[in-house]
Write an enzyme that holds these catalytic residues in place. Structure first.
Site, PDB file in Angstrom:
ATOM      1  N   HIS A 115       0.755 -11.609   1.823  1.00 22.94           N
ATOM      2  CA  HIS A 115      -0.286 -10.867   1.098  1.00 22.94           C
ATOM      3  C   HIS A 115      -1.027 -11.717   0.066  1.00 22.94           C
ATOM      4  CE1 HIS A 115      -1.392  -6.423   0.283  1.00 22.94           C
ATOM      5  NE2 HIS A 115      -2.406  -7.197  -0.017  1.00 22.94           N
ATOM      6  N   TYR A 133       0.824  -1.217   0.000  1.00 23.46           N
ATOM      7  CA  TYR A 133       0.000   0.000   0.000  1.00 23.46           C
ATOM      8  C   TYR A 133       0.862   1.272   0.000  1.00 23.46           C
ATOM      9  CZ  TYR A 133      -3.614  -3.331   1.586  1.00 23.46           C
ATOM     10  OH  TYR A 133      -4.455  -4.411   1.730  1.00 23.46           O
TER      11      TYR A 133
HETATM   12  N1  LIG Z   1      -5.260  -8.879   1.662  1.00 26.43           N
HETATM   13  C1  LIG Z   1      -5.668  -8.411   0.507  1.00 26.43           C
HETATM   14  O1  LIG Z   1      -5.336  -8.933  -0.557  1.00 26.43           O
HETATM   15  C2  LIG Z   1      -6.541  -7.199   0.480  1.00 26.43           C
HETATM   16  C3  LIG Z   1      -7.147  -6.795  -0.707  1.00 26.43           C
HETATM   17  C4  LIG Z   1      -7.969  -5.664  -0.682  1.00 26.43           C
HETATM   18  C5  LIG Z   1      -8.186  -4.974   0.508  1.00 26.43           C
HETATM   19  N2  LIG Z   1      -7.569  -5.387   1.653  1.00 26.43           N
HETATM   20  C6  LIG Z   1      -7.765  -4.653   2.936  1.00 26.43           C
HETATM   21  O2  LIG Z   1      -9.161  -4.553   3.195  1.00 26.43           O
HETATM   22  C7  LIG Z   1      -9.498  -3.181   3.398  1.00 26.43           C
HETATM   23  C8  LIG Z   1     -10.937  -2.897   2.980  1.00 26.43           C
HETATM   24  O3  LIG Z   1     -11.184  -3.263   1.645  1.00 26.43           O
HETATM   25  P1  LIG Z   1     -11.359  -2.191   0.452  1.00 26.43           P
HETATM   26  O4  LIG Z   1     -10.679  -0.930   0.810  1.00 26.43           O
HETATM   27  O5  LIG Z   1     -10.947  -2.893  -0.785  1.00 26.43           O
HETATM   28  O6  LIG Z   1     -12.942  -1.994   0.324  1.00 26.43           O
HETATM   29  P2  LIG Z   1     -14.151  -1.643   1.305  1.00 26.43           P
HETATM   30  O7  LIG Z   1     -13.687  -1.385   2.674  1.00 26.43           O
HETATM   31  O8  LIG Z   1     -15.195  -2.684   1.057  1.00 26.43           O
HETATM   32  O9  LIG Z   1     -14.699  -0.291   0.640  1.00 26.43           O
HETATM   33  C9  LIG Z   1     -13.990   0.904   0.678  1.00 26.43           C
HETATM   34  C10 LIG Z   1     -14.704   1.928  -0.204  1.00 26.43           C
HETATM   35  O10 LIG Z   1     -16.017   2.207   0.316  1.00 26.43           O
HETATM   36  C11 LIG Z   1     -16.132   3.615   0.621  1.00 26.43           C
HETATM   37  N3  LIG Z   1     -16.859   3.689   1.897  1.00 26.43           N
HETATM   38  C12 LIG Z   1     -16.384   3.383   3.129  1.00 26.43           C
HETATM   39  N4  LIG Z   1     -17.347   3.498   4.064  1.00 26.43           N
HETATM   40  C13 LIG Z   1     -18.455   3.893   3.418  1.00 26.43           C
HETATM   41  C14 LIG Z   1     -19.783   4.177   3.839  1.00 26.43           C
HETATM   42  N5  LIG Z   1     -20.135   4.069   5.113  1.00 26.43           N
HETATM   43  N6  LIG Z   1     -20.686   4.574   2.898  1.00 26.43           N
HETATM   44  C15 LIG Z   1     -20.331   4.705   1.604  1.00 26.43           C
HETATM   45  N7  LIG Z   1     -19.097   4.426   1.133  1.00 26.43           N
HETATM   46  C16 LIG Z   1     -18.162   4.024   2.036  1.00 26.43           C
HETATM   47  C17 LIG Z   1     -14.727   4.152   0.701  1.00 26.43           C
HETATM   48  O11 LIG Z   1     -14.687   5.489   0.272  1.00 26.43           O
HETATM   49  P3  LIG Z   1     -14.228   6.685   1.272  1.00 26.43           P
HETATM   50  O12 LIG Z   1     -12.823   6.403   1.687  1.00 26.43           O
HETATM   51  O13 LIG Z   1     -14.356   7.900   0.425  1.00 26.43           O
HETATM   52  O14 LIG Z   1     -15.211   6.660   2.418  1.00 26.43           O
HETATM   53  C18 LIG Z   1     -13.984   3.247  -0.288  1.00 26.43           C
HETATM   54  O15 LIG Z   1     -14.153   3.743  -1.606  1.00 26.43           O
HETATM   55  C19 LIG Z   1      -8.445  -2.441   2.555  1.00 26.43           C
HETATM   56  O16 LIG Z   1      -8.403  -1.072   2.845  1.00 26.43           O
HETATM   57  C20 LIG Z   1      -7.217  -3.224   2.905  1.00 26.43           C
HETATM   58  O17 LIG Z   1      -6.737  -2.849   4.179  1.00 26.43           O
HETATM   59  C21 LIG Z   1      -6.773  -6.487   1.661  1.00 26.43           C
END
Ligand SMILES: NC(=O)c1ccc[n+]([C@@H]2O[C@H](COP(=O)([O-])OP(=O)(O)OC[C@H]3O[C@@H](n4cnc5c(N)ncnc54)[C@H](OP(=O)(O)O)[C@@H]3O)[C@@H](O)[C@H]2O)c1
Length: 269
Positions: A105, A47
Site C-alpha cells: 500500500h 479500507y
Molecule cells: N493506493 C493508494 O494509496 C490509494 C489512495 C487513494 C485511493 N486509492 C484507490 O483509488 C480509488 C479512487 O480514488 P478516490 O476514491 O480517492 O477518488 P476518485 O475516484 O478520484 O473520486 C471519488 C469521489 O468522486 C465522486 N464521484 C465519483 N464519480 C463521480 C462523477 N461521475 N461525478 C461526480 N462525482 C463523482 C465520489 O462520490 P460518490 O461516491 O458519491 O459518487 C467520490 O467522492 C479509491 O477508491 C481506492 O480504491 C488508492
C-alpha cells in the site's frame, strides 16, 4: 479494455475503487458495478471493507475468474511473516481462494524490502496472480533494483492531468510496469476548472468522463470510486469514445502537481 501485464496475466484497465465505503454500501456498490460491467475491483486491508467487497462479488453471481480483484498489504502489516499472514487474512475476509493482484500500500521505510520479499514468495508459490506496489515514486523504484527479484507488474499512484508525473510514467513504461491511477477524477476537486469544462463541452462528456478517458488513452489503469449507481454508470460510459492525441497533450498541460490529500510518498524516503 484489457492490458497484458509483464507476466502475461490479463487485467481490465477500468475498475472500481472501493475506498470510503463500508458494509452494505460496499457490498451493494460492488454488486452494482459488476452488473454494469466493471470487472476490476480495487480494495485494501486499510479500507476495512474486504468482507463486504467479497460478499458483493459472491452475490453478483459472476464467475470468480471473470473478476479481477486487487487488495493491498496495510502499512501496519508490513514485514516478511506479517505480510504472509495479512494475505491469508485478506483472502479469508473476502471469501476468496486467491487475489489477482496484491499491492504494497505504501513504501514504508525500514520494512518495504522485507514486505516485497514476502510478496515475491506469494507470487512464486502461485498464491497470487500478480504483485505490485503503490505510491512508488521514482527513487523507490530505483532502490528496488537493489532488493527485488521480480519487477512489480503494477505501480498504483495518484495520477491525473493535475498530477501528471511524466518522469515516473516514462520510467514505468521503460520497466514494463503498468501505471494505475488512484484518485483519477481528483475526488471532484477540479470539476470546475474552466479548461476541463471547455474540453468536456467539445466532446459532449462530463468532467469525470474526460479525466477517466485521459487515463485510458494513456494506457493507464484507472479506478474511479463511486457509491452511486448513476455515477458508476457515467464513469463506465467512457469506452465508446477517445480523446485525440492533440487534446491529450492539452490535458497533460493541466499539470499543477496537485495532490488530493497533500500526501507525498517522498516523505517516506
Ligand atoms: N493506493 C493508494 O494509496 C490509494 C489512495 C487513494 C485511493 N486509492 C484507490 O483509488 C480509488 C479512487 O480514488 P478516490 O476514491 O480517492 O477518488 P476518485 O475516484 O478520484 O473520486 C471519488 C469521489 O468522486 C465522486 N464521484 C465519483 N464519480 C463521480 C462523477 N461521475 N461525478 C461526480 N462525482 C463523482 C465520489 O462520490 P460518490 O461516491 O458519491 O459518487 C467520490 O467522492 C479509491 O477508491 C481506492 O480504491 C488508492
Amino acid at each position: 479494455m484489457v492490458y497484458q501485464l509483464h507476466n502475461g496475466i490479463e487485467m481490465p484497465l477500468l475498475g472500481l475503487g472501493c475506498w470510503a465505503m463500508w458494509d452494505e454500501e460496499a457490498q451493494k456498490t460492488v454488486e452494482n458495478a459488476l452488473e454494469i460491467g466493471y470487472r476490476l475491483i480495487d480494495t485494501a486491508s486499510m479500507y476495512q471493507n474486504e468482507a463486504a467487497v467479497g460478499a458483493g462479488i459472491a452475490a453478483s453471481g459472476i464467475a470468480r475468474n471473470d473478476v479481477f480483484v486487487t487488495t493491498k498489504v496495510a502499512n501496519d502489516d508490513q514485514g516478511y511473516e506479517s505480510t504472509l499472514r495479512a494475505y491469508e487474512k485478506s483472502c479469508t475476509l473476502m471469501g476468496l481462494d486467491y487475489v489477482d493482484l496484491y499491492l504494497m500500500h505504501w513504501p514504508i521505510k525500514g520494512t518495504r524490502a522485507e514486505t516485497w520479499r514476502a510478496m515475491e514468495r506469494l507470487y512464486e508459490e502461485g498464491a497470487v496472480r500478480a504483485i505490485g506496489v503503490c505510491n512508488f515514486a521514482l527513487p523507490f523504484l530505483q532502490e528496488m533494483e537493489g532488493y527485488a527479484n521480480i519487477i512489480p507488474m503494477v505501480n498504483q499512484c495518484e495520477l491525473s492531468p493535475y498530477l501528471y508525473q511524466k518522469d515516473l510514467v516514462e520510467a514505468c513504461i521503460a520497466k514494463n510496469i503498468l501505471m494505475q491511477a488512484w484518485s483519477p477524477i481528483v475526488r471532484g476537486k477540479r470539476f470546475d476548472d474552466p479548461k476541463l469544462l471547455e474540453i468536456a463541452r467539445k466532446y459532449g462528456k462530463s468532467p469525470a468522463q474526460m479525466l477517466i478517458r485521459w487515463g485510458l488513452d494513456h494506457k493507464f489503469s484507472t479506478i474511479p470510486k463511486s457509491s452511486s449507481k448513476e455515477r458508476l454508470l457515467e464513469n463506465f460510459e467512457v469506452l465508446n469514445f477517445s480523446i485525440s492525441a492533440e487534446d491529450i497533450a492539452l490535458m497533460d498541460g493541466f499539470d499543477e502537481g496537485f495532490r488530493v490529500s497533500g500526501e507525498d510518498p517522498m516523505s517516506m524516503y
